[in-house]
Design a protein around this motif. Structure first.
Motif, mmCIF file in Angstrom:
data_model
loop_
_atom_site.group_PDB
_atom_site.id
_atom_site.type_symbol
_atom_site.label_atom_id
_atom_site.label_comp_id
_atom_site.label_asym_id
_atom_site.label_seq_id
_atom_site.Cartn_x
_atom_site.Cartn_y
_atom_site.Cartn_z
ATOM 1 N N LYS A 89 -0.082 54.388 52.478
ATOM 2 C CA LYS A 89 0.730 54.947 53.563
ATOM 3 C C LYS A 89 2.131 54.324 53.561
ATOM 4 N N ILE A 90 2.193 53.018 53.365
ATOM 5 C CA ILE A 90 3.479 52.321 53.321
ATOM 6 C C ILE A 90 4.303 52.799 52.119
ATOM 7 N N MET A 91 3.648 53.005 50.989
ATOM 8 C CA MET A 91 4.346 53.506 49.805
ATOM 9 C C MET A 91 4.879 54.921 50.042
ATOM 10 N N ALA A 92 4.138 55.736 50.794
ATOM 11 C CA ALA A 92 4.604 57.085 51.126
ATOM 12 C C ALA A 92 5.861 57.013 51.997
ATOM 13 N N LEU A 93 5.898 56.034 52.895
ATOM 14 C CA LEU A 93 7.085 55.862 53.741
ATOM 15 C C LEU A 93 8.287 55.439 52.901
ATOM 16 N N ILE A 94 8.048 54.566 51.952
ATOM 17 C CA ILE A 94 9.129 54.138 51.058
ATOM 18 C C ILE A 94 9.635 55.340 50.256
ATOM 19 N N ALA A 95 8.713 56.172 49.786
ATOM 20 C CA ALA A 95 9.107 57.386 49.065
ATOM 21 C C ALA A 95 9.871 58.330 49.983
ATOM 22 N N GLY A 96 9.575 58.280 51.280
ATOM 23 C CA GLY A 96 10.285 59.100 52.260
ATOM 24 C C GLY A 96 11.610 58.497 52.676
ATOM 25 N N GLU A 97 11.995 57.421 51.997
ATOM 26 C CA GLU A 97 13.286 56.765 52.177
ATOM 27 C C GLU A 97 13.436 56.046 53.516
ATOM 28 N N VAL A 98 12.350 55.391 53.965
ATOM 29 C CA VAL A 98 12.485 54.525 55.127
ATOM 30 C C VAL A 98 13.358 53.344 54.707
ATOM 31 N N THR A 99 14.206 52.877 55.597
ATOM 32 C CA THR A 99 15.148 51.808 55.263
ATOM 33 C C THR A 99 14.491 50.439 55.331
ATOM 34 N N GLY A 100 13.575 50.267 56.282
ATOM 35 C CA GLY A 100 12.880 49.002 56.447
ATOM 36 C C GLY A 100 11.548 49.228 57.117
ATOM 37 N N PHE A 101 10.673 48.221 57.028
ATOM 38 C CA PHE A 101 9.330 48.336 57.599
ATOM 39 C C PHE A 101 8.924 46.985 58.169
ATOM 40 N N MET A 102 8.447 46.981 59.418
ATOM 41 C CA MET A 102 7.946 45.750 60.041
ATOM 42 C C MET A 102 6.515 45.990 60.500
ATOM 43 N N VAL A 103 5.667 45.015 60.229
ATOM 44 C CA VAL A 103 4.266 45.084 60.638
ATOM 45 C C VAL A 103 4.108 44.402 61.988
ATOM 46 N N LYS A 104 3.436 45.095 62.923
ATOM 47 C CA LYS A 104 3.116 44.519 64.226
ATOM 48 C C LYS A 104 1.944 43.560 64.062
ATOM 49 N N PRO A 105 1.872 42.490 64.767
ATOM 50 C CA PRO A 105 2.918 41.986 65.652
ATOM 51 C C PRO A 105 4.005 41.286 64.836
ATOM 52 N N PHE A 106 5.213 41.327 65.326
ATOM 53 C CA PHE A 106 6.338 40.644 64.692
ATOM 54 C C PHE A 106 7.047 39.829 65.760
ATOM 55 N N ASN A 107 7.905 38.920 65.313
ATOM 56 C CA ASN A 107 8.624 38.079 66.267
ATOM 57 C C ASN A 107 10.133 38.347 66.156
ATOM 58 N N LEU A 108 10.876 37.652 66.989
ATOM 59 C CA LEU A 108 12.324 37.819 67.038
ATOM 60 C C LEU A 108 12.979 37.507 65.689
ATOM 61 N N SER A 109 12.475 36.496 65.021
ATOM 62 C CA SER A 109 13.025 36.108 63.718
ATOM 63 C C SER A 109 12.851 37.224 62.693
ATOM 64 N N THR A 110 11.690 37.860 62.684
ATOM 65 C CA THR A 110 11.436 38.960 61.751
ATOM 66 C C THR A 110 12.365 40.136 62.034
ATOM 67 N N LEU A 111 12.531 40.465 63.315
ATOM 68 C CA LEU A 111 13.437 41.547 63.683
ATOM 69 C C LEU A 111 14.864 41.217 63.253
ATOM 70 N N LYS A 112 15.296 40.004 63.511
ATOM 71 C CA LYS A 112 16.655 39.587 63.136
ATOM 72 C C LYS A 112 16.863 39.709 61.626
ATOM 73 N N LYS A 113 15.881 39.278 60.839
ATOM 74 C CA LYS A 113 15.994 39.376 59.375
ATOM 75 C C LYS A 113 16.131 40.834 58.938
ATOM 76 N N GLN A 114 15.348 41.724 59.543
ATOM 77 C CA GLN A 114 15.438 43.144 59.191
ATOM 78 C C GLN A 114 16.816 43.703 59.551
ATOM 79 N N LEU A 115 17.285 43.376 60.755
ATOM 80 C CA LEU A 115 18.600 43.869 61.182
ATOM 81 C C LEU A 115 19.717 43.312 60.314
ATOM 82 N N ASP A 116 19.617 42.031 59.949
ATOM 83 C CA ASP A 116 20.626 41.418 59.074
ATOM 84 C C ASP A 116 20.627 42.077 57.702
ATOM 85 N N TRP A 117 19.458 42.481 57.221
ATOM 86 C CA TRP A 117 19.359 43.129 55.918
ATOM 87 C C TRP A 117 19.870 44.567 55.996
#
Length: 130
Positions: A89-117
């Motif tokens: 399913k995750i590979m299908a999303l990548i093929a659908g050109e998703v820009t980033g992916f975060m797995v729940k639960p995540f923390n503030l640091s993970t969100l910040k890293k995704q936004l910075d990227w």
């Protein structure tokens, strides 16, 4: 950066909104489903969409597909959030050109890293098209 957060769970939207505000994104918008988000995306300008994968009516994958096939929205960065652990399913999303992916639960640091990227990559894409 103008951000739209989409999740069918009000508590998850509130957590995400609080995290974004604590990271300095003072005015994020929110939508309760993919259909509402699509209407908002077509009437407002956003720099980033953060959406849940599993939602009723129009899920995150369907929303991503509609965005990528829309002449106005196709370059919009999309950060997908889910508890999904199915690699296919995750590979299908990548093929659908998703820009980033975060797995729940995540923390503030993970969100910040995704936004910075995502943020520098957004500017690179925008600069390349000018």
């Amino acid at each position: 950066m103008k951000i739209l957060v989409v999740d069918d769970m009000p508590s998850m939207r509130q957590v995400m909104m609080h995290m974004l505000i604590s990271l300095g994104h003072v005015d994020p918008d929110e939508a309760s489903c993919g259909l509402h988000a699509l209407k908002m995306l077509r009437t407002h300008d956003y720099d980033l969409l953060i959406t849940d994968l599993h939602m009723p009516n129009l899920d995150g994958e369907q929303l991503l597909s509609k965005i990528r096939h829309d002449k106005k929205l196709y370059k919009l960065p999309v950060l997908m959030v889910s508890c999904e652990d199915d690699k296919a399913k995750i590979m299908a999303l990548i093929a659908g050109e998703v820009t980033g992916f975060m797995v729940k639960p995540f923390n503030l640091s993970t969100l910040k890293k995704q936004l910075d990227w995502i943020t520098p990559n957004c500017h690179t894409v925008l600069e390349a098209t000018l």
